[in-house]
Scaffold this motif. Structure first.
Motif, mmCIF file in Angstrom:
data_model
loop_
_atom_site.group_PDB
_atom_site.id
_atom_site.type_symbol
_atom_site.label_atom_id
_atom_site.label_comp_id
_atom_site.label_asym_id
_atom_site.label_seq_id
_atom_site.Cartn_x
_atom_site.Cartn_y
_atom_site.Cartn_z
ATOM 1 N N VAL B 15 38.840 47.757 25.905
ATOM 2 C CA VAL B 15 39.049 46.492 24.617
ATOM 3 C C VAL B 15 39.821 45.570 24.736
ATOM 4 O O VAL B 15 40.400 44.300 25.451
ATOM 5 C CB VAL B 15 38.072 45.849 23.028
ATOM 6 C CG1 VAL B 15 38.442 45.004 22.209
ATOM 7 C CG2 VAL B 15 36.603 46.368 22.875
ATOM 8 N N SER B 16 41.075 45.781 24.379
ATOM 9 C CA SER B 16 41.926 45.903 23.481
ATOM 10 C C SER B 16 43.167 45.122 25.472
ATOM 11 O O SER B 16 44.135 44.467 25.534
ATOM 12 C CB SER B 16 43.393 46.470 23.407
ATOM 13 O OG SER B 16 43.918 47.783 23.906
ATOM 14 N N LEU B 17 42.938 45.832 26.366
ATOM 15 C CA LEU B 17 43.653 46.289 28.323
ATOM 16 C C LEU B 17 42.554 44.850 28.329
ATOM 17 O O LEU B 17 43.416 44.058 28.807
ATOM 18 C CB LEU B 17 43.144 47.331 28.578
ATOM 19 C CG LEU B 17 44.428 48.381 28.574
ATOM 20 C CD1 LEU B 17 43.890 49.219 29.241
ATOM 21 C CD2 LEU B 17 45.293 47.986 28.726
ATOM 22 N N ALA B 18 41.411 44.846 27.932
ATOM 23 C CA ALA B 18 40.485 43.853 28.924
ATOM 24 C C ALA B 18 41.304 42.559 28.330
ATOM 25 O O ALA B 18 41.589 41.124 28.869
ATOM 26 C CB ALA B 18 39.021 44.167 28.376
ATOM 27 N N VAL B 19 40.735 42.477 27.064
ATOM 28 C CA VAL B 19 41.588 40.753 26.108
ATOM 29 C C VAL B 19 42.886 40.616 26.890
ATOM 30 O O VAL B 19 43.607 39.288 27.078
ATOM 31 C CB VAL B 19 41.967 40.787 24.242
ATOM 32 C CG1 VAL B 19 42.211 39.977 23.932
ATOM 33 C CG2 VAL B 19 40.554 41.452 24.580
ATOM 34 N N GLN B 20 44.228 41.431 26.601
ATOM 35 C CA GLN B 20 45.039 41.228 27.232
ATOM 36 C C GLN B 20 45.760 41.236 28.722
ATOM 37 O O GLN B 20 46.290 40.165 28.691
ATOM 38 C CB GLN B 20 46.194 43.135 27.234
ATOM 39 C CG GLN B 20 46.900 43.135 26.025
ATOM 40 C CD GLN B 20 47.943 42.600 25.777
ATOM 41 O OE1 GLN B 20 48.459 42.110 26.590
ATOM 42 N NE2 GLN B 20 48.006 42.284 24.369
ATOM 43 N N ALA B 21 44.798 41.335 29.692
ATOM 44 C CA ALA B 21 44.078 40.891 30.403
ATOM 45 C C ALA B 21 43.919 39.759 30.823
ATOM 46 O O ALA B 21 44.400 39.172 32.734
ATOM 47 C CB ALA B 21 43.299 42.257 31.985
#
Lengths: 102, 313
Positions: B15-21
């Protein structure tokens, strides 16, 4: 826990310590060259220690030789990519300020 | 407990990587986060017992798509003025409602799937009963070729269509996918290629052969083979041309034509379309598909009509 598992645990923990130190170095060091220095420690020694730990845990020669191969390929890729990044950075920017013994 | 902890960490990271991406400060950070997202996603697939998907995700989702995005980024840098291209500063007002709505939707569907009683998997049982007749141990390859042959055939056709569309849109002329640096090449790259290219081909062939009885198959093998090709393009060993030579054309068309020809054969004996006549046909189709998938992916990456060897002095 058997003796082998204990030794394997020590190797895995030591590998994790190298990864942790390498990651902290990558985040905190000032320039590309210092960061690469930190990163290669994690890539080379950390991966090697983790592979040794896993090989001991598996206890099979076949798995151990595959882990050795993984480590060697990892070493090769890490070496070449670190070299390319460093050379690119060296040619783009001014040479590093602190010229230590190479 | 440990397993739950690991799964929780993977979900949090995803989830956090998706938001960051998608909300990163610069495009470059977004691309890097996307690649790491793909690798974490592969880990998630492996955790839920789908190694085939994990391999495809790592090779195509993280590897090839990441490389494609990096090439696109480099072109943006080359086109724009000297500062690196940035993501649009202002976010759409709809972003947060859409994100929350999608999250709720996924959550409700997931909860529903968890709460519903599983009906007995009739189709799965039939597949598992039929596979031994063909000597296939990998249910995924079996389903892809024996039961959903038309789907797999059309997937290859879609890949070919995508390649044609990309060629139609692409301008001719120089491509920065193969743009190389001016300074002489370091000998390390040659040494790396000398080890990695044979290893990659070995892995691809192993995946192809293994696909009949364990994890692997034409798509994974093709993606791995394409990675070798991308490496050759990036290091300037192979360079792009605007038109394809006969070998490249053959490679692109091999999968689709082998599948169609072998799929039509049963009609001669009065059997149904795409009834595969035995193990040899499965091997033949899988091999041809691997070559075609690899060729199409490399050409898409290099934005090229064809490839030629480039001997460097």
């Amino acid at each position: 826990m058997s003796v082998e598992e204990g030794i394997a645990l020590l190797f895995l923990l030591a590998g994790c310590a190298f990864y942790l130190a390498g990651t902290i170095g990558l985040l905190r060091f000032p320039d590309v060259f210092c960061r690469l220095h930190a990163l290669t420690k994690a890539d080379n020694v950390g991966l090697g220690l983790v592979c040794v730990g896993l090989a001991l845990l598996s206890g099979q020669a076949r798995v151990a030789s595959m882990l050795l191969l993984i480590w060697l390929v990892g070493l090769l890729a890490a070496t070449v990519s670190a070299h390319l990044i460093a050379r690119h950075a060296y040619e783009r920017d001014a040479p590093p300020e602190h010229e230590g013994p190479s | 407990m440990m397993a739950l902890l690991l799964d929780g960490l993977i979900v949090l990271a995803l989830v956090s990587l998706a938001v960051q991406a998608i909300s990163g400060r610069s495009l470059f950070r977004g691309i890097i986060h996307f690649v790491v997202f793909g690798l974490t996603m592969a880990l998630a697939w492996a955790r839920i017992g789908a190694p085939d998907l994990a391999m495809a995700e790592a090779a195509i989702g993280a590897g090839l798509t990441g490389a494609l995005m990096m090439v696109a980024y480099r072109r943006l840098v080359a086109q724009g003025d000297n500062h690196s291209p940035r993501a649009p500063a202002q976010k759409s007002r709809l972003a947060i409602p859409i994100a929350v709505g999608s999250g709720l939707l996924v959550g409700v569907i997931g909860l529903g799937a968890l709460l519903a009683d599983n009906p007995p998997g009739e189709a799965g049982l039939i597949v598992l009963e039929t596979l031994p007749e063909y000597g296939l141990g990998n249910a995924i390859t079996g389903v892809l070729l024996l039961f959903r042959g038309l789907d797999t055939l059309l997937e290859i056709a879609v890949l070919l269509t995508a390649l044609l569309a990309a060629r139609a849109l692409a301008g001719t002329g120089d491509s920065s996918a193969t743009a190389r640096t001016q300074h002489p090449e370091t000998p390390l790259v040659g040494a790396l290629l000398a080890v990695v290219i044979p290893l990659t081909i070995l892995v691809a062939v192993h995946l192809l052969r293994a696909g009949t009885h364990e994890t692997g198959g034409a798509f994974q093998a093709g993606a791995v083979l394409a990675a070798a090709g991308v490496l050759l393009v990036l290091s300037g060993r192979v360079s792009r041309t605007d038109t394809a030579g006969p070998l490249v054309r053959l490679g692109i068309l091999a999968g689709l034509s082998a599948f169609i020809l072998i799929g039509l054969m049963p009609l001669l004996y009065g059997e149904a379309l795409l009834t595969l006549p035995g193990m040899w046909s499965i091997y033949l189709i899988e091999t041809a598909m691997m070559v075609s998938i690899a060729a199409a992916l490399i050409l898409l990456f290099a934005d090229a009509g064809g490839l030629k060897r480039d001997r460097r002095g």
